[in-house]
Design a protein around this motif. Structure first.
Motif, PDB file in Angstrom:
ATOM      1  N   PRO A 145       5.830   1.937  -0.771  1.00 20.76           N
ATOM      2  CA  PRO A 145       6.236   1.208   0.441  1.00 20.76           C
ATOM      3  C   PRO A 145       5.831   1.895   1.742  1.00 20.76           C
ATOM      4  CG  PRO A 145       8.126   2.354  -0.504  1.00 20.76           C
ATOM      5  CD  PRO A 145       6.981   2.539  -1.465  1.00 20.76           C
ATOM      6  N   LYS A 146       5.521   3.193   1.698  1.00 19.62           N
ATOM      7  CA  LYS A 146       5.178   3.927   2.919  1.00 19.62           C
ATOM      8  C   LYS A 146       3.668   3.883   3.144  1.00 19.62           C
ATOM      9  CE  LYS A 146       9.082   7.102   2.455  1.00 19.62           C
ATOM     10  NZ  LYS A 146       9.823   6.491   3.571  1.00 19.62           N
ATOM     11  N   CYS A 151      -4.680   5.882   8.870  1.00 24.28           N
ATOM     12  CA  CYS A 151      -5.649   4.921   8.347  1.00 24.28           C
ATOM     13  C   CYS A 151      -5.045   3.556   8.051  1.00 24.28           C
ATOM     14  CB  CYS A 151      -6.297   5.475   7.081  1.00 24.28           C
ATOM     15  SG  CYS A 151      -5.135   5.673   5.703  1.00 24.28           S
ATOM     16  N   LYS A 152      -3.711   3.488   7.918  1.00 28.46           N
ATOM     17  CA  LYS A 152      -3.008   2.231   7.600  1.00 28.46           C
ATOM     18  C   LYS A 152      -3.418   1.660   6.232  1.00 28.46           C
ATOM     19  CE  LYS A 152      -1.472   2.306  11.884  1.00 28.46           C
ATOM     20  NZ  LYS A 152      -0.093   2.758  12.186  1.00 28.46           N
ATOM     21  N   CYS A 174      -8.977  10.320   6.136  1.00 30.80           N
ATOM     22  CA  CYS A 174      -8.156   9.391   6.920  1.00 30.80           C
ATOM     23  C   CYS A 174      -8.939   8.773   8.072  1.00 30.80           C
ATOM     24  CB  CYS A 174      -6.915  10.129   7.448  1.00 30.80           C
ATOM     25  SG  CYS A 174      -5.706   9.069   8.268  1.00 30.80           S
ATOM     26  N   LYS A 175      -9.980   9.476   8.511  1.00 30.57           N
ATOM     27  CA  LYS A 175     -10.780   9.001   9.644  1.00 30.57           C
ATOM     28  C   LYS A 175     -11.706   7.851   9.257  1.00 30.57           C
ATOM     29  CE  LYS A 175     -10.780  13.741  11.380  1.00 30.57           C
ATOM     30  NZ  LYS A 175     -11.613  14.937  11.681  1.00 30.57           N
ATOM     31  N   ASN A 176     -11.873   7.602   7.964  1.00 22.69           N
ATOM     32  CA  ASN A 176     -12.752   6.534   7.492  1.00 22.69           C
ATOM     33  C   ASN A 176     -11.983   5.596   6.573  1.00 22.69           C
ATOM     34  OD1 ASN A 176     -15.321   7.650   8.616  1.00 22.69           O
ATOM     35  ND2 ASN A 176     -14.788   9.338   7.239  1.00 22.69           N
ATOM     36  N   PRO A 177     -11.124   4.773   7.132  1.00 21.91           N
ATOM     37  CA  PRO A 177     -10.245   3.931   6.311  1.00 21.91           C
ATOM     38  C   PRO A 177     -10.982   2.970   5.388  1.00 21.91           C
ATOM     39  CG  PRO A 177     -10.093   3.350   8.645  1.00 21.91           C
ATOM     40  CD  PRO A 177     -10.880   4.605   8.569  1.00 21.91           C
ATOM     41  N   SER A 181      -9.583   4.663  -1.184  1.00 23.38           N
ATOM     42  CA  SER A 181      -9.075   3.943  -2.345  1.00 23.38           C
ATOM     43  C   SER A 181      -7.571   3.761  -2.229  1.00 23.38           C
ATOM     44  CB  SER A 181      -9.406   4.717  -3.625  1.00 23.38           C
ATOM     45  OG  SER A 181      -8.706   4.195  -4.718  1.00 23.38           O
ATOM     46  N   LYS A 182      -7.089   2.644  -2.733  1.00 28.75           N
ATOM     47  CA  LYS A 182      -5.654   2.366  -2.640  1.00 28.75           C
ATOM     48  C   LYS A 182      -4.841   3.026  -3.741  1.00 28.75           C
ATOM     49  CE  LYS A 182      -6.079  -2.111  -0.307  1.00 28.75           C
ATOM     50  NZ  LYS A 182      -5.729  -3.549  -0.378  1.00 28.75           N
TER      51      LYS A 182
END
Length: 369
Positions: A145-146, A151-152, A174-177, A181-182
Protein backbone atom coordinates in the motif's frame (compact mmCIF):
# COMPACT_ATOMS: atom_id res chain seq x y z
CA UNK A 1 -2.13 -41.37 16.49
CA UNK A 2 -1.33 -43.05 13.21
CA UNK A 3 -2.72 -46.54 12.83
CA UNK A 4 -0.52 -49.58 12.23
CA UNK A 5 -0.64 -50.78 8.65
CA UNK A 6 -2.78 -47.88 7.45
CA UNK A 7 -3.25 -47.42 3.73
CA UNK A 8 -2.39 -43.70 3.72
CA UNK A 9 1.35 -43.14 3.68
CA UNK A 10 3.34 -40.13 4.75
CA UNK A 11 4.44 -37.87 1.91
CA UNK A 12 7.97 -36.55 2.20
CA UNK A 13 9.05 -33.25 0.69
CA UNK A 14 12.49 -32.77 -0.83
CA UNK A 15 14.28 -29.72 -2.22
CA UNK A 16 14.28 -29.57 -6.02
CA UNK A 17 16.07 -26.98 -8.15
CA UNK A 18 13.47 -25.76 -10.64
CA UNK A 19 13.33 -22.82 -13.08
CA UNK A 20 11.59 -19.83 -11.50
CA UNK A 21 8.89 -19.70 -14.18
CA UNK A 22 7.59 -23.11 -13.07
CA UNK A 23 6.94 -21.76 -9.57
CA UNK A 24 4.32 -19.18 -10.53
CA UNK A 25 0.78 -19.24 -9.20
CA UNK A 26 -0.74 -20.80 -12.33
CA UNK A 27 1.28 -24.00 -11.80
CA UNK A 28 0.07 -24.44 -8.17
CA UNK A 29 3.56 -25.20 -6.86
CA UNK A 30 4.68 -26.52 -3.51
CA UNK A 31 7.76 -24.42 -2.88
CA UNK A 32 10.27 -22.88 -0.49
CA UNK A 33 11.40 -19.24 -0.51
CA UNK A 34 11.16 -16.49 -3.07
CA UNK A 35 7.84 -14.64 -3.31
CA UNK A 36 4.72 -16.55 -2.28
CA UNK A 37 2.87 -17.99 -5.29
CA UNK A 38 -0.51 -16.77 -4.05
CA UNK A 39 -3.46 -19.04 -4.85
CA UNK A 40 -6.41 -16.64 -4.67
CA UNK A 41 -5.09 -13.54 -6.38
CA UNK A 42 -7.34 -11.03 -4.61
CA UNK A 43 -7.90 -10.21 -0.95
CA UNK A 44 -4.45 -11.33 0.12
CA UNK A 45 -3.52 -11.43 3.82
CA UNK A 46 -3.21 -7.95 5.27
CA UNK A 47 0.15 -6.50 6.26
CA UNK A 48 -0.92 -6.78 9.89
CA UNK A 49 -1.65 -10.49 9.43
CA UNK A 50 1.77 -10.96 7.83
CA UNK A 51 3.62 -9.37 10.75
CA UNK A 52 5.40 -10.99 13.68
CA UNK A 53 3.41 -11.22 16.92
CA UNK A 54 6.58 -10.40 18.85
CA UNK A 55 8.36 -7.57 17.01
CA UNK A 56 5.60 -6.50 14.55
CA UNK A 57 8.06 -6.57 11.63
CA UNK A 58 7.02 -8.08 8.28
CA UNK A 59 7.33 -11.85 8.08
CA UNK A 60 9.24 -13.60 5.32
CA UNK A 61 7.66 -16.34 3.22
CA UNK A 62 9.04 -19.75 4.21
CA UNK A 63 7.09 -22.34 2.21
CA UNK A 64 3.76 -23.41 0.76
CA UNK A 65 2.21 -26.84 0.23
CA UNK A 66 -0.37 -27.59 -2.45
CA UNK A 67 -2.82 -29.87 -0.66
CA UNK A 68 -6.31 -30.14 -2.24
CA UNK A 69 -9.12 -32.05 -0.54
CA UNK A 70 -10.43 -34.20 -3.39
CA UNK A 71 -13.70 -34.97 -1.61
CA UNK A 72 -14.72 -31.30 -1.36
CA UNK A 73 -15.61 -29.30 -4.47
CA UNK A 74 -14.65 -26.01 -2.84
CA UNK A 75 -11.14 -27.39 -2.15
CA UNK A 76 -10.31 -28.42 -5.71
CA UNK A 77 -7.30 -26.11 -5.32
CA UNK A 78 -5.96 -25.70 -1.80
CA UNK A 79 -2.70 -24.22 -0.55
CA UNK A 80 -1.19 -23.76 2.92
CA UNK A 81 1.38 -20.98 3.39
CA UNK A 82 3.95 -20.63 6.19
CA UNK A 83 5.61 -17.31 7.09
CA UNK A 84 8.33 -16.73 9.70
CA UNK A 85 10.19 -13.78 11.25
CA UNK A 86 13.82 -13.17 10.34
CA UNK A 87 14.66 -11.38 13.60
CA UNK A 88 16.79 -13.77 15.75
CA UNK A 89 15.51 -12.14 18.95
CA UNK A 90 12.03 -13.45 18.17
CA UNK A 91 13.07 -17.11 18.23
CA UNK A 92 12.08 -18.46 21.63
CA UNK A 93 12.10 -22.05 22.78
CA UNK A 94 8.89 -23.94 21.98
CA UNK A 95 7.14 -20.71 21.01
CA UNK A 96 5.59 -20.17 17.57
CA UNK A 97 4.60 -16.52 18.09
CA UNK A 98 6.94 -15.56 15.24
CA UNK A 99 5.39 -18.04 12.78
CA UNK A 100 2.04 -17.66 11.02
CA UNK A 101 0.13 -20.02 8.73
CA UNK A 102 -2.60 -19.28 6.18
CA UNK A 103 -4.92 -21.58 4.26
CA UNK A 104 -6.46 -20.71 0.89
CA UNK A 105 -8.77 -22.78 -1.30
CA UNK A 106 -10.68 -22.44 -4.55
CA UNK A 107 -13.28 -24.41 -6.47
CA UNK A 108 -12.35 -25.68 -9.91
CA UNK A 109 -14.60 -22.97 -11.37
CA UNK A 110 -13.03 -19.76 -10.12
CA UNK A 111 -12.24 -16.26 -11.35
CA UNK A 112 -8.49 -16.71 -11.59
CA UNK A 113 -7.61 -19.92 -13.40
CA UNK A 114 -9.01 -21.99 -16.29
CA UNK A 115 -10.50 -25.41 -15.59
CA UNK A 116 -7.51 -27.11 -17.17
CA UNK A 117 -4.12 -26.33 -15.58
CA UNK A 118 -1.44 -24.52 -17.52
CA UNK A 119 1.02 -26.79 -19.34
CA UNK A 120 4.35 -26.99 -17.55
CA UNK A 121 6.06 -26.35 -20.85
CA UNK A 122 4.32 -22.98 -21.15
CA UNK A 123 6.90 -20.32 -20.34
CA UNK A 124 4.32 -17.64 -21.04
CA UNK A 125 3.96 -14.62 -18.79
CA UNK A 126 3.54 -14.37 -15.04
CA UNK A 127 -0.20 -13.90 -15.54
CA UNK A 128 -2.40 -14.78 -13.92
CA UNK A 129 -0.65 -13.61 -10.78
CA UNK A 130 -1.37 -11.49 -7.74
CA UNK A 131 0.41 -8.57 -9.41
CA UNK A 132 -2.45 -8.41 -11.94
CA UNK A 133 -4.89 -7.47 -9.18
CA UNK A 134 -2.79 -5.82 -6.46
CA UNK A 135 0.12 -3.51 -5.84
CA UNK A 136 2.77 -5.77 -4.34
CA UNK A 137 5.76 -4.99 -2.14
CA UNK A 138 8.96 -5.19 -4.17
CA UNK A 139 10.80 -6.81 -1.27
CA UNK A 140 8.47 -9.55 -0.05
CA UNK A 141 5.59 -9.96 -2.54
CA UNK A 142 2.88 -9.08 0.02
CA UNK A 143 0.41 -6.21 -0.39
CA UNK A 144 2.21 -2.92 -1.06
CA UNK A 145 0.00 0.00 0.00
CA UNK A 146 2.95 2.40 0.45
CA UNK A 147 4.42 4.24 -2.56
CA UNK A 148 7.88 5.70 -3.00
CA UNK A 149 7.52 9.48 -2.76
CA UNK A 150 10.13 10.00 -5.46
CA UNK A 151 9.33 7.73 -8.41
CA UNK A 152 5.67 7.07 -7.46
CA UNK A 153 6.13 3.53 -8.85
CA UNK A 154 7.88 1.35 -6.27
CA UNK A 155 5.48 -0.16 -3.74
CA UNK A 156 6.09 -1.47 -0.24
CA UNK A 157 4.34 -3.23 2.60
CA UNK A 158 6.16 -1.22 5.27
CA UNK A 159 8.72 1.46 6.03
CA UNK A 160 11.19 -1.31 6.87
CA UNK A 161 11.07 -2.70 3.34
CA UNK A 162 11.13 0.76 1.79
CA UNK A 163 14.34 1.53 3.70
CA UNK A 164 15.87 -1.82 2.71
CA UNK A 165 15.08 -1.18 -0.96
CA UNK A 166 16.51 2.33 -0.80
CA UNK A 167 19.83 1.07 0.58
CA UNK A 168 19.89 -1.81 -1.92
CA UNK A 169 19.84 0.37 -5.02
CA UNK A 170 16.49 2.09 -5.34
CA UNK A 171 18.17 5.37 -4.40
CA UNK A 172 19.85 5.35 -7.81
CA UNK A 173 17.04 3.89 -9.92
CA UNK A 174 14.42 6.16 -8.37
CA UNK A 175 15.46 8.88 -10.82
CA UNK A 176 14.24 6.78 -13.78
CA UNK A 177 10.71 5.69 -12.90
CA UNK A 178 10.01 4.32 -16.38
CA UNK A 179 12.61 1.58 -15.80
CA UNK A 180 11.42 0.49 -12.37
CA UNK A 181 9.91 -2.96 -11.95
CA UNK A 182 6.83 -3.19 -9.77
CA UNK A 183 7.53 -6.56 -8.24
CA UNK A 184 11.29 -7.15 -8.11
CA UNK A 185 14.46 -5.44 -6.98
CA UNK A 186 17.98 -6.23 -5.83
CA UNK A 187 16.96 -5.73 -2.20
CA UNK A 188 14.61 -8.70 -2.14
CA UNK A 189 17.60 -11.07 -2.25
CA UNK A 190 18.66 -9.78 1.17
CA UNK A 191 15.27 -10.55 2.68
CA UNK A 192 13.82 -13.56 0.88
CA UNK A 193 14.95 -17.15 1.31
CA UNK A 194 16.44 -19.02 -1.67
CA UNK A 195 13.70 -20.41 -3.88
CA UNK A 196 13.20 -24.13 -4.53
CA UNK A 197 10.41 -26.44 -5.54
CA UNK A 198 9.22 -29.02 -3.00
CA UNK A 199 8.91 -32.45 -4.58
CA UNK A 200 6.59 -34.74 -2.63
CA UNK A 201 7.16 -38.50 -2.61
CA UNK A 202 5.65 -41.33 -0.52
CA UNK A 203 7.66 -42.57 2.42
CA UNK A 204 8.53 -46.23 1.96
CA UNK A 205 9.33 -48.09 5.15
CA UNK A 206 10.38 -51.70 5.42
CA UNK A 207 8.86 -53.33 8.48
CA UNK A 208 12.03 -55.31 9.05
CA UNK A 209 14.00 -52.08 9.51
CA UNK A 210 11.71 -50.64 12.14
CA UNK A 211 12.91 -51.09 15.70
CA UNK A 212 10.73 -51.97 18.64
CA UNK A 213 10.21 -49.62 21.57
CA UNK A 214 12.55 -51.78 23.67
CA UNK A 215 15.30 -51.64 21.03
CA UNK A 216 14.99 -47.86 20.79
CA UNK A 217 15.24 -47.53 24.57
CA UNK A 218 18.28 -49.81 24.66
CA UNK A 219 20.06 -47.74 21.98
CA UNK A 220 19.13 -44.56 23.82
CA UNK A 221 20.55 -45.79 27.15
CA UNK A 222 23.75 -46.90 25.41
CA UNK A 223 24.13 -43.39 23.99
CA UNK A 224 23.64 -41.83 27.41
CA UNK A 225 26.18 -44.14 29.04
CA UNK A 226 28.75 -43.61 26.29
CA UNK A 227 28.37 -39.84 26.22
CA UNK A 228 27.76 -39.86 22.47
CA UNK A 229 24.73 -37.64 22.85
CA UNK A 230 27.09 -34.73 23.48
CA UNK A 231 29.69 -35.76 20.90
CA UNK A 232 30.27 -33.38 18.00
CA UNK A 233 32.42 -34.28 15.02
CA UNK A 234 33.23 -31.02 13.25
CA UNK A 235 34.81 -32.85 10.31
CA UNK A 236 31.68 -34.90 9.58
CA UNK A 237 29.19 -32.83 7.61
CA UNK A 238 26.65 -35.50 6.70
CA UNK A 239 23.00 -34.73 7.32
CA UNK A 240 22.56 -36.90 10.40
CA UNK A 241 25.46 -35.23 12.21
CA UNK A 242 24.18 -31.83 11.15
CA UNK A 243 20.91 -32.76 12.85
CA UNK A 244 22.70 -33.70 16.05
CA UNK A 245 24.62 -30.44 16.01
CA UNK A 246 21.45 -28.43 15.42
CA UNK A 247 20.01 -30.15 18.46
CA UNK A 248 22.93 -28.55 20.36
CA UNK A 249 24.29 -31.99 21.14
CA UNK A 250 21.17 -32.77 23.15
CA UNK A 251 18.75 -35.62 22.78
CA UNK A 252 16.17 -37.85 24.42
CA UNK A 253 14.47 -41.12 23.65
CA UNK A 254 12.01 -39.49 21.25
CA UNK A 255 14.86 -37.81 19.38
CA UNK A 256 16.44 -41.21 18.84
CA UNK A 257 13.17 -42.44 17.34
CA UNK A 258 13.10 -39.29 15.20
CA UNK A 259 16.61 -39.95 13.88
CA UNK A 260 15.91 -43.59 13.12
CA UNK A 261 12.67 -42.77 11.30
CA UNK A 262 14.32 -40.27 8.95
CA UNK A 263 17.53 -42.28 8.48
CA UNK A 264 16.57 -43.65 5.06
CA UNK A 265 15.47 -40.18 3.83
CA UNK A 266 17.79 -37.78 5.66
CA UNK A 267 17.17 -34.86 3.28
CA UNK A 268 13.42 -34.58 3.84
CA UNK A 269 12.37 -31.01 4.58
CA UNK A 270 8.60 -31.60 4.94
CA UNK A 271 6.44 -34.47 6.19
CA UNK A 272 2.78 -34.36 5.06
CA UNK A 273 0.59 -36.67 7.14
CA UNK A 274 -2.86 -35.07 7.45
CA UNK A 275 -5.02 -36.34 10.28
CA UNK A 276 -2.29 -38.38 11.95
CA UNK A 277 0.44 -37.76 14.51
CA UNK A 278 3.58 -35.72 13.84
CA UNK A 279 7.07 -37.13 14.06
CA UNK A 280 8.11 -35.51 17.32
CA UNK A 281 11.69 -34.39 17.92
CA UNK A 282 11.32 -34.50 21.71
CA UNK A 283 9.32 -36.25 24.40
CA UNK A 284 8.73 -32.86 25.99
CA UNK A 285 6.71 -29.85 24.93
CA UNK A 286 4.04 -31.64 22.95
CA UNK A 287 0.84 -29.55 22.61
CA UNK A 288 -1.63 -30.43 25.35
CA UNK A 289 -4.60 -28.96 23.55
CA UNK A 290 -5.00 -27.67 19.99
CA UNK A 291 -7.76 -25.04 19.85
CA UNK A 292 -10.60 -25.71 17.40
CA UNK A 293 -11.23 -23.69 14.25
CA UNK A 294 -12.50 -20.31 15.49
CA UNK A 295 -14.87 -19.99 12.53
CA UNK A 296 -16.72 -23.31 12.37
CA UNK A 297 -15.88 -24.81 15.76
CA UNK A 298 -14.60 -28.08 14.26
CA UNK A 299 -11.34 -29.57 15.59
CA UNK A 300 -8.07 -28.68 14.00
CA UNK A 301 -5.92 -31.59 12.90
CA UNK A 302 -2.24 -32.01 12.21
CA UNK A 303 -1.54 -31.52 8.50
CA UNK A 304 2.21 -31.31 7.92
CA UNK A 305 5.49 -30.40 9.57
CA UNK A 306 8.55 -28.48 8.46
CA UNK A 307 11.70 -30.40 9.29
CA UNK A 308 14.96 -29.00 10.70
CA UNK A 309 16.83 -30.07 7.55
CA UNK A 310 15.27 -27.10 5.72
CA UNK A 311 17.49 -24.77 7.76
CA UNK A 312 20.50 -26.01 5.79
CA UNK A 313 18.99 -24.63 2.56
CA UNK A 314 17.93 -21.24 3.95
CA UNK A 315 21.46 -19.84 4.17
CA UNK A 316 21.02 -19.19 7.89
CA UNK A 317 24.51 -18.48 9.16
CA UNK A 318 24.16 -19.43 12.81
CA UNK A 319 21.44 -21.98 13.63
CA UNK A 320 20.46 -21.49 17.25
CA UNK A 321 21.20 -17.75 17.10
CA UNK A 322 18.93 -16.96 14.21
CA UNK A 323 16.10 -18.88 12.56
CA UNK A 324 15.88 -22.18 14.36
CA UNK A 325 13.45 -24.98 15.19
CA UNK A 326 13.28 -28.65 16.03
CA UNK A 327 10.15 -28.93 13.90
CA UNK A 328 7.30 -26.60 12.93
CA UNK A 329 3.90 -28.30 13.04
CA UNK A 330 0.92 -27.01 11.06
CA UNK A 331 -2.62 -27.66 12.32
CA UNK A 332 -5.63 -26.77 10.16
CA UNK A 333 -9.41 -27.02 10.28
CA UNK A 334 -10.42 -30.67 9.89
CA UNK A 335 -13.25 -29.66 7.54
CA UNK A 336 -11.19 -27.01 5.73
CA UNK A 337 -14.26 -24.82 6.16
CA UNK A 338 -15.35 -22.18 3.69
CA UNK A 339 -15.30 -18.57 4.88
CA UNK A 340 -15.91 -15.15 3.42
CA UNK A 341 -12.14 -14.50 3.26
CA UNK A 342 -9.68 -15.95 0.78
CA UNK A 343 -6.90 -16.45 3.33
CA UNK A 344 -7.73 -18.04 6.66
CA UNK A 345 -5.19 -18.13 9.47
CA UNK A 346 -4.45 -21.56 10.90
CA UNK A 347 -2.16 -22.69 13.71
CA UNK A 348 1.59 -23.24 13.90
CA UNK A 349 3.28 -25.05 16.79
CA UNK A 350 7.05 -25.12 17.26
CA UNK A 351 8.73 -27.98 19.09
CA UNK A 352 12.39 -27.71 20.00
CA UNK A 353 14.89 -30.26 21.24
CA UNK A 354 14.97 -31.20 24.93
CA UNK A 355 17.97 -29.85 26.88
CA UNK A 356 20.33 -32.62 27.92
CA UNK A 357 20.04 -31.46 31.54
CA UNK A 358 16.31 -32.18 31.44
CA UNK A 359 16.88 -35.53 29.74
CA UNK A 360 19.36 -36.63 32.39
CA UNK A 361 17.17 -35.36 35.21
CA UNK A 362 14.25 -37.44 33.97
CA UNK A 363 16.32 -40.52 33.14
CA UNK A 364 15.80 -43.52 35.50
CA UNK A 365 19.54 -44.03 35.99
CA UNK A 366 20.00 -40.40 37.07
CA UNK A 367 17.01 -40.57 39.40
CA UNK A 368 18.35 -43.75 41.03
CA UNK A 369 21.70 -42.16 41.80
Amino acid sequence: MAEEGRDVVVELGFIQNTPAWKLRSKFFPSKVGGYPAWLALKNLPTNEELSCHICSKPLVFLCQIYAPFHDRDYCFHRMVFVFVCRDPDCYRENDASNIRVFRCQLARENEFYPNEPAKDTDLGSESPGAGDFNNLCRICGALGPKTCGGCKVARYCSKDHQALDWKSGHKAECKNPENISKVSCSGHAKFLFPEFEIELEPEELEAAKEKSEEEVMKDYEELLRSGQVTHQNDEDSDTENDLINMATQETDKQFQKFRMRIKDYPDQIVRYDRGHEPLWVSSSNKPADIPPCPSCGQPRQFEFQVMPQLLVHLKVDNPGKSIDWGTVLVYSCKESCQQDRNYIEELAYKQDYSPISQVMKNHPCAAAS
